[in-house]
Design an enzyme around this catalytic site. Sequence first.
Site, mmCIF file in Angstrom:
data_model
loop_
_atom_site.group_PDB
_atom_site.id
_atom_site.type_symbol
_atom_site.label_atom_id
_atom_site.label_comp_id
_atom_site.label_asym_id
_atom_site.label_seq_id
_atom_site.Cartn_x
_atom_site.Cartn_y
_atom_site.Cartn_z
ATOM 1 N N ASP A 213 0.625 -1.165 0.113
ATOM 2 C CA ASP A 213 -0.073 -0.078 -0.021
ATOM 3 C C ASP A 213 0.832 1.248 0.101
ATOM 4 O OD1 ASP A 213 -1.805 2.245 0.568
ATOM 5 O OD2 ASP A 213 -2.783 1.195 1.875
ATOM 6 N N HIS A 214 0.936 1.977 -1.163
ATOM 7 C CA HIS A 214 1.659 3.027 -1.244
ATOM 8 C C HIS A 214 1.337 4.369 -0.456
ATOM 9 C CE1 HIS A 214 5.005 4.812 -3.012
ATOM 10 N NE2 HIS A 214 4.859 5.349 -4.154
ATOM 11 N N ARG A 215 0.211 4.375 0.244
ATOM 12 C CA ARG A 215 -0.051 5.540 1.314
ATOM 13 C C ARG A 215 0.704 5.140 2.415
ATOM 14 N NH1 ARG A 215 -6.409 4.322 1.701
ATOM 15 N NH2 ARG A 215 -5.515 2.114 1.860
ATOM 16 N N ILE B 12 3.738 2.624 2.642
ATOM 17 C CA ILE B 12 5.153 2.202 2.529
ATOM 18 C C ILE B 12 5.624 2.690 1.088
ATOM 19 C CG2 ILE B 12 6.303 -0.093 1.835
ATOM 20 C CD1 ILE B 12 4.022 -1.628 3.461
#
Length: 572
Positions: free
Chosen positions: A544-546, A548
């Site tokens: 999850d780019h939010r 990591i």
Amino acid sequence: MRHQPRKTQSGARVVEVRVPDIGEFTNVPVIEVLVKPGDRIKKEDPLITLESEKASMEVPAPSEGVIKELRVKVGDRVSQGSEILVLDSASETQFAAQAAPQEQAPPNQEQTSEEVDTEESSEVMEAPDAPPDAPLAPTPSERVVELRVPDIGDFHDVPVIEVMIKPGDRIERESSLVALESEKATMEVPATSAGTIKDVALKVGDKVAKGALIATVLSPDATTVPTSSLSSTQSVSSSPSVTPSLSTGRVDNADATGNAAENGGTEAARSNGEVHASPSIRRFARELGVNLGAIAASGPNGRITRDDIQNFVKRSLKEGASQAAPTNGMHLAPWPKIDFAQYGPVEVTPLSRIKKISGLNLHRNWVMIPHVTNNDDADITKLESFRQKLNAERAKTGGKVTILAFLIKAAVAALKTYPDFNASLEGDTLVRKKYYNVGFAADTPGGLMVPVLKGADKKGVLEIARETAELAAKAREGKLPLSDMQGGTFTISSLGGIGGTYFTPIINAPEVAILGVCHSEMKPVWNGKKFKPRLVLPLSLSYDHRVIDGAAAARFNVTLSEVLGDMRRAML
């Protein structure tokens, strides 16, 4: 429910339908009237919807007939015994069967033993004499109360997927007793009385319907329990049970996807995921394939009405929008509707229950989580040699050790190094978990399931191998309880036994990362002087780019590869 019968010239019976026993609620607002004069109704058809501060409920019809006159309107407040409407009952015989337990039988008519038994069964049972070895016995101030499955709509033979109580447990009113799962919904059955569990009558795998006995409880407040929720077999005459709405809880997956349409009403999909709609409205929406989360409500307290659904369908047809595939407000083109049979033979097969449920979750996760996948390779030459040697030693005792057991052990070591991967995002808050429950994808005849290995950090490789094999076997046999699919903090999806190189696994919300593993392959690897054959395992880490960033994901994969290359690092 009391009925005042009057005979008409046509021979039909005029029945005054009243509000049944609705527990301790009084002056409950009528938020929806579902019938009108002249309507032909069947027994158990919903008549009105009531909503208190704790629940919404529908009052069903006691018999079939024609609505003659309405005595309530939206906004009225009612209590037990309040008159709802006047009904021309369809049959004298049917009405007589309904009125018999409520009114004294005429001199020339005797109650049948079945009716007498039904009346007695709807009351709270007096505690029987306990045998000498009974584990629990009621005190003089306690009574034994039967907890039964309430009215759950049209569902019959619904499987029990989880039992949340055991004898001796202390429960409160509204405590969850069992979880049921039909093809359309998963629901928890709450307790109607507080007390101590005496006996549990159900186990996982049993199939139940309305009235089935769940458990008995030693209750000090038995007199407050509505008898309609305790009767084992209600005769036609007993008060129709009130259908509780699940609308006050979280939204079912089938209703949750999508944003409220902008048509000037109150937004139905609230920030906490609630959609307010009565059971009949939810059934109506399901029949039309409409996503309740996309509808703006115009009813009291933000409640969706039948008109809201009909207007939404009309507007969608006019605009060419399709609700067959929820768009989540992204204004996608309508899903193509094609007659495939015009091009050749076809076979139409309904999706399995597992695929329907998991499909909704996968769609939500893919749309709502910004996925990025980092691919890397792990050298498992030494690990595979050790694994084969270990299995050869254990050939006589049994218990094969797969690469999955080592992957779980190595993943836990990486999660401890990078705790953000063992977390969940709650709004603007990151919840880092200090426990390590690793889910793993299991291929079953019905579809993909994800059993969860609890406390993976406290187990050795052999114990992990044994428990994962047991969980996978339960999943394939359809015997995996819900409790063994909950509480995961990280997931591994391994295609190693099938093939492939890299892929993008979909994150299993509310987790923030998932590891995909493919088939290992012998490759030439340059060691600085020459190429040497090494067994390489492809790794695909979706995150999850939010939460990591790319650098952290790369470091995680590097650490994981190092541990797989030398499992002694997992002991550090």
